[in-house]
Write an enzyme that holds these catalytic residues in place. Structure first.
Site, PDB file in Angstrom:
ATOM      1  N   LYS A   1       0.837  -1.200   0.000  1.00  0.00           N
ATOM      2  CA  LYS A   1       0.000   0.000   0.000  1.00  0.00           C
ATOM      3  C   LYS A   1       0.881   1.263   0.000  1.00  0.00           C
ATOM      4  CE  LYS A   1      -3.673  -2.109   2.860  1.00  0.00           C
ATOM      5  NZ  LYS A   1      -4.658  -2.663   1.962  1.00  0.00           N
TER       6      LYS A   1
ATOM      7  N   GLU B   1      -2.190   7.115   8.313  1.00  0.00           N
ATOM      8  CA  GLU B   1      -2.948   8.114   7.562  1.00  0.00           C
ATOM      9  C   GLU B   1      -4.083   8.673   8.389  1.00  0.00           C
ATOM     10  OE1 GLU B   1      -3.961   5.765   4.087  1.00  0.00           O
ATOM     11  OE2 GLU B   1      -5.886   5.189   4.948  1.00  0.00           O
TER      12      GLU B   1
ATOM     13  N   HIS C   1     -14.367  -4.049   8.751  1.00  0.00           N
ATOM     14  CA  HIS C   1     -13.659  -3.577   7.552  1.00  0.00           C
ATOM     15  C   HIS C   1     -13.780  -4.531   6.376  1.00  0.00           C
ATOM     16  CE1 HIS C   1     -12.069  -0.336   9.897  1.00  0.00           C
ATOM     17  NE2 HIS C   1     -11.463  -1.166  10.733  1.00  0.00           N
TER      18      HIS C   1
ATOM     19  N   ARG D   1      -6.934  -7.778  -9.346  1.00  0.00           N
ATOM     20  CA  ARG D   1      -7.633  -9.051  -9.606  1.00  0.00           C
ATOM     21  C   ARG D   1      -9.098  -8.741  -9.849  1.00  0.00           C
ATOM     22  NH1 ARG D   1     -10.414  -9.135  -4.643  1.00  0.00           N
ATOM     23  NH2 ARG D   1      -9.163  -8.314  -2.943  1.00  0.00           N
TER      24      ARG D   1
HETATM   25  P1  ADP Z   1      -7.767  -4.019   2.914  1.00  0.00           P
HETATM   26  O1  ADP Z   1      -6.499  -4.325   2.197  1.00  0.00           O
HETATM   27  O2  ADP Z   1      -7.883  -4.740   4.193  1.00  0.00           O
HETATM   28  O3  ADP Z   1      -8.947  -4.096   2.009  1.00  0.00           O
HETATM   29  P2  ADP Z   1      -8.114  -1.115   2.771  1.00  0.00           P
HETATM   30  O4  ADP Z   1      -6.994  -0.137   2.798  1.00  0.00           O
HETATM   31  O5  ADP Z   1      -8.768  -1.353   1.460  1.00  0.00           O
HETATM   32  O6  ADP Z   1      -7.573  -2.473   3.370  1.00  0.00           O
HETATM   33  O7  ADP Z   1      -9.196  -0.666   3.858  1.00  0.00           O
HETATM   34  C1  ADP Z   1     -10.268  -1.508   4.203  1.00  0.00           C
HETATM   35  C2  ADP Z   1     -11.367  -0.694   4.853  1.00  0.00           C
HETATM   36  O8  ADP Z   1     -10.902   0.034   6.003  1.00  0.00           O
HETATM   37  C3  ADP Z   1     -11.984   0.377   3.966  1.00  0.00           C
HETATM   38  O9  ADP Z   1     -12.967  -0.134   3.101  1.00  0.00           O
HETATM   39  C4  ADP Z   1     -12.553   1.333   5.020  1.00  0.00           C
HETATM   40  O10 ADP Z   1     -13.771   0.830   5.557  1.00  0.00           O
HETATM   41  C5  ADP Z   1     -11.527   1.293   6.120  1.00  0.00           C
HETATM   42  N1  ADP Z   1     -10.508   2.377   5.961  1.00  0.00           N
HETATM   43  C6  ADP Z   1      -9.366   2.293   5.259  1.00  0.00           C
HETATM   44  N2  ADP Z   1      -8.687   3.464   5.302  1.00  0.00           N
HETATM   45  C7  ADP Z   1      -9.410   4.303   6.048  1.00  0.00           C
HETATM   46  C8  ADP Z   1      -9.238   5.674   6.492  1.00  0.00           C
HETATM   47  N3  ADP Z   1      -8.163   6.383   6.164  1.00  0.00           N
HETATM   48  N4  ADP Z   1     -10.203   6.220   7.257  1.00  0.00           N
HETATM   49  C9  ADP Z   1     -11.282   5.503   7.617  1.00  0.00           C
HETATM   50  N5  ADP Z   1     -11.505   4.229   7.264  1.00  0.00           N
HETATM   51  C10 ADP Z   1     -10.582   3.620   6.476  1.00  0.00           C
HETATM   52  P1  ADP Z   2     -12.850  -7.703  -2.210  1.00  0.00           P
HETATM   53  O1  ADP Z   2     -11.977  -6.513  -2.018  1.00  0.00           O
HETATM   54  O2  ADP Z   2     -12.805  -8.298  -3.576  1.00  0.00           O
HETATM   55  O3  ADP Z   2     -14.208  -7.560  -1.668  1.00  0.00           O
HETATM   56  P2  ADP Z   2     -12.439  -9.465  -0.024  1.00  0.00           P
HETATM   57  O4  ADP Z   2     -11.240  -9.241   0.831  1.00  0.00           O
HETATM   58  O5  ADP Z   2     -13.765  -9.192   0.536  1.00  0.00           O
HETATM   59  O6  ADP Z   2     -12.115  -8.737  -1.372  1.00  0.00           O
HETATM   60  O7  ADP Z   2     -12.496 -10.951  -0.572  1.00  0.00           O
HETATM   61  C1  ADP Z   2     -11.377 -11.607  -1.064  1.00  0.00           C
HETATM   62  C2  ADP Z   2     -11.183 -12.751  -0.119  1.00  0.00           C
HETATM   63  O8  ADP Z   2     -12.075 -13.805  -0.457  1.00  0.00           O
HETATM   64  C3  ADP Z   2      -9.862 -13.409  -0.147  1.00  0.00           C
HETATM   65  O9  ADP Z   2      -8.893 -12.695   0.547  1.00  0.00           O
HETATM   66  C4  ADP Z   2     -10.178 -14.748   0.511  1.00  0.00           C
HETATM   67  O10 ADP Z   2     -10.191 -14.681   1.918  1.00  0.00           O
HETATM   68  C5  ADP Z   2     -11.579 -15.011   0.073  1.00  0.00           C
HETATM   69  N1  ADP Z   2     -11.673 -16.057  -0.961  1.00  0.00           N
HETATM   70  C6  ADP Z   2     -10.716 -16.537  -1.742  1.00  0.00           C
HETATM   71  N2  ADP Z   2     -11.177 -17.463  -2.584  1.00  0.00           N
HETATM   72  C7  ADP Z   2     -12.476 -17.593  -2.307  1.00  0.00           C
HETATM   73  C8  ADP Z   2     -13.539 -18.383  -2.852  1.00  0.00           C
HETATM   74  N3  ADP Z   2     -13.348 -19.214  -3.866  1.00  0.00           N
HETATM   75  N4  ADP Z   2     -14.772 -18.255  -2.351  1.00  0.00           N
HETATM   76  C9  ADP Z   2     -14.998 -17.391  -1.361  1.00  0.00           C
HETATM   77  N5  ADP Z   2     -14.039 -16.619  -0.817  1.00  0.00           N
HETATM   78  C10 ADP Z   2     -12.789 -16.706  -1.280  1.00  0.00           C
END
Ligand code: ADP
Ligand code: ADP
Ligand code: MG
Length: 668
Positions: free
Chosen positions: A116, A200, A235, A292
């Site tokens: 990130k 952040e 989250h 992806r």
């Molecule tokens: P991940 O890799 O676990 O998906 P993200 O960076 O996409 O991590 O963040 C996941 C979630 O965390 C976001 O969808 C949001 O709900 C919350 N989040 C992330 N960054 C922030 C922020 N700066 N302030 C508030 N909520 C945040």
């Molecule tokens: P997105 O940002 O696409 O919503 P999520 O973090 O909610 O991502 O979902 C991706 C996660 O789904 C993966 O990190 C893993 O834990 C889970 N996953 C992987 N393969 C499968 C599968 N075949 N069916 C359901 N869940 C899966």
């Protein structure tokens, strides 16, 4: 285009990819772990190969085995799905080295976005707005805490290598920073093998809005609009929709252009998602890029008419993007609900067990269901507990929401805890209905979304009693048929036999409560004394086993599923569990033993002593189950023949599933 592809995944996404491949006439190779030998994706593919034991690192994460199987089976490309190896640059490279196309971006693009922190540097250079914060390499406590002070509290500490909401800590004030940092780093190191973090600004009522991008190998990139994924728990997304409510065309264009520019900046190819966090005023900041196909991609497909998996296959095969930006348009509104095996009341703890009953809403132009499971399948501890994705589409949000509520009401799962009723509560809530969205929606409305378990309604009780009465009737008819006496009083269906004054009382445990319902026999039906008011009821069973109930003229269809001692009453959005304890029915069961045998406890089958069609004596041992180091022998409740044998030695069974069936001897 490819002739044959391998899908390096399981569950709904493997089934989803197979569907498009079939549509394009591409042959499919599935892979599976020992736990998935009977899984839906294995049955759907043209061929399937065993990877190894259940644990992901011994099966779905075995890149070497996957490539070996692809080469051996003649698959020209590998689709990684999401999760597992989908964002693993090393695997993408290994595919290329083996001469198998990786259906995803180049390894360099996966690497660029894998951290990130590094991704933010690239985005800053591409002039994409970032959440104010520190994403440098220097990880000294002094530097990080100074940065936090400059950003201004509250701040969010995030694992650079993070995903799935892990390794994140909110810090509200400076004195808490040190401990939060240590704990985020610990979690990051253990989850991702890398303790680098970034700091952040923590936005207090943000929305999660992401842009679907697509790029081809000729350097073109388009965006397929946005998805709003603000409704989250821990989250993690629960409900996703497209387009985002309140999005203006100008802002959409701005965000879309920023995302497409980002994709171009890193030489991206294929489907990707640029995630933004947006303030309530619409100001948006880059959060991360997922390199992806996303779980929630179907909502984009529903509003654009594009099959994103088809585009992935075409682009990976070297074709140009099928449509240009000005040929893409939004049509209507789509919402996706993730149906999970989990218990919302226990902080969304994943539930495991067998799906003893699964009834899906009818699919059509308005309702789509992506699932990887079938009735009888096990949700195991090894993988993600997602049961299905329910996706609805309609002309506008209000209409789509109506479809969603309707379809959730028809979605029936028994055998384990699910979030279906919770989803129904969220989608019925005024905040969601009014599109007052932000990532704190569920927490803020906790009191209304997690109601105390309500007592069984009169309707639920009436359906349960009717089902019990009909079961008693069937047993009685069986007994009469077996007696061979045409004048047997068991042929009489007026209930005289149960009680002299033609009534019978049923007792149920309803959570901690106990309820009694007395049924009086009436011509063609019953009069029930229910806690609320008396009710005339009658019922019949249709060929699918559903109960068609007539409750004082109101007709409804319900499913009553028996697992162990428990009844689950499903239908019309109801899902209520009751435990009957009924001395008369118990006594009758002994009179006319039923031929089906259910597992009294969850466990492993360690021995099967009979084969299909074997003749058995009453009391003969049939099967041995083991749980918690205790053995339990299943014996024949009656003499007869084995008419069904549903498990083999070594199989895991959950409580209440049918193990085998005996067809009773005539003379019984
Ligand atoms: P991940 O890799 O676990 O998906 P993200 O960076 O996409 O991590 O963040 C996941 C979630 O965390 C976001 O969808 C949001 O709900 C919350 N989040 C992330 N960054 C922030 C922020 N700066 N302030 C508030 N909520 C945040
Ligand atoms: P997105 O940002 O696409 O919503 P999520 O973090 O909610 O991502 O979902 C991706 C996660 O789904 C993966 O990190 C893993 O834990 C889970 N996953 C992987 N393969 C499968 C599968 N075949 N069916 C359901 N869940 C899966
Ligand atoms: Mg994310």
């Amino acid at each position: 285009m490819f002739n044959k592809i391998l899908i390096a995944n399981r569950g709904e996404i493997a089934c989803r990819v197979i569907r498009t491949a079939k549509h394009l006439g591409i042959r499919t190779v599935a892979v599976y772990s020992e736990a998935d030998a009977g899984a839906r994706h294995v049955a759907l593919a043209d061929e399937a190969h065993l990877l190894g034991p259940a644990a992901a690192r011994e099966s779905y994460l075995r890149g070497d085995r996957l490539i070996e199987i692809a080469v051996k089976s003649g698959a020209e490309a590998i689709h990684p799905g999401y999760g597992f190896l989908s964002e693993n640059a090393g695997f993408a490279e290994a595919c290329a080295q083996a001469g198998v196309a990786f259906i995803g971006p180049p390894a360099a693009a996966i690497r660029a976005m894998g951290s990130k922190s590094a991704a933010k540097e690239i985005m800053a250079a591409a002039k994409v707005p970032l959440v104010p914060g520190y994403h440098g390499r220097d990880q000294d406590l002094a530097i990080l805490s100074r940065a936090a002070g400059e950003i201004g509290y509250p701040v969010l500490i995030k694992a650079s290598a993070g995903g799935g909401g892990k390794g994140m800590r909110i810090v509200h004030k400076a004195p808490d920073f040190k401990d939060a940092l240590a704990s985020a780093k610990r979690e990051a190191a253990s989850s991702f093998g890398d303790d680098q973090v970034l700091v952040e600004k923590y936005l207090t009522r943000p929305r999660h809005i992401e842009i679907q991008v697509f790029a081809d190998s000729r350097g073109d990139a388009v965006y397929l609009f946005e998805r709003d994924c603000s409704v989250q728990r821990r989250h993690q997304k629960v409900l996703e929709e497209a387009p985002a409510p309140g999005m203006t065309p100008e802002r959409r264009k701005q965000m879309g252009a920023a995302a497409a520019a980002a994709a171009k900046a890193i030489g991206y190819v294929g489907a990707g998602t640029v995630e933004f966090i947006a303030d309530q005023d619409g100001t948006f900041y880059f959060m991360e890029m997922n390199t992806r196909l996303q779980v929630e991609h179907p909502v984009t497909e529903m509003i654009t008419g594009v099959d994103l998996v088809e585009w992935q296959l075409r682009v990976a095969a070297g074709e140009p993007l099928p449509l240009a930006q000005d040929e893409l348009a939004i049509n209507g509104h789509a919402i996706e609900a993730r149906i999970y095996a989990e218990d919302p009341a226990k902080d969304f703890l994943p539930a495991i067990g067998r799906i003893t009953h699964l009834r899906l809403p009818a699919e059509g132009a308005h309702v789509r269901i992506d699932t990887g499971v079938r009735q009888g399948d096990e949700i195991s501890m090894y993988y993600d507990p997602m049961i299905a994705k329910l996706i609805v589409w309609d002309r506008d949000r209000a209409a789509a929401l109506r479809r969603l509520r309707g379809a959730l009401g028809e979605f029936q799962v028994a055998g384990l805890a699910t979030n279906i009723q919770f989803l129904s509560a969220v989608t019925a809530h005024r905040a969601f209905a009014g599109a007052d969205l932000d990532t704190g929606l569920i927490e803020r409305h906790r009191a209304e979304l997690f109601p105390e378990a309500a007592p069984a309604s009169d309707t639920v009780l009436a359906i349960a009693v009717l089902s019990e009465l009909m079961c008693i009737d069937r047993n009685a008819e069986r007994a009469a048929a077996a007696s061979g006496d045409p004048h047997s009083p068991w042929h009489s269906r007026d209930g005289w036999r149960l009680n002299e004054d033609n009534h019978h009382t049923f007792l149920f445990k309803d959570g901690a409560r106990e309820v009694a319902v007395t049924a009086h026999y009436r011509k063609g039906g019953y009069l029930l004394d229910l806690p609320g008011a008396p009710l005339e009821v009658r019922g019949e069973t249709d060929e699918s086993g559903d109960l068609l109930a007539d409750l004082a003229g109101t007709r409804l269809r319900a499913s009553v599923v028996r697992s162990g001692d428990e009844l689950t009453i499903l239908g019309h959005g109801l899902c209520h569990k009751l435990t009957p304890y009924n001395p008369v029915a118990l006594a009758m069961d002994q009179d006319a033993p039923s031929g089906s045998l259910a597992a009294p406890m969850p466990g492993t089958v360690i021995e099967v002593m009979v084969k299909e069609k074997d003749a058995v004596e009453k009391g003969a041992p049939l099967m041995i189950l083991e749980a918690m180091k205790m053995e339990h022998t299943i014996v024949a409740p009656l003499a007869g023949r084995i008419a069904g044998l549903y498990f083999r030695k070594g199989d895991q069974v959950s409580e209440g599933v049918e193990l085998l069936k005996i067809e009773g001897d005539e003379k019984q």
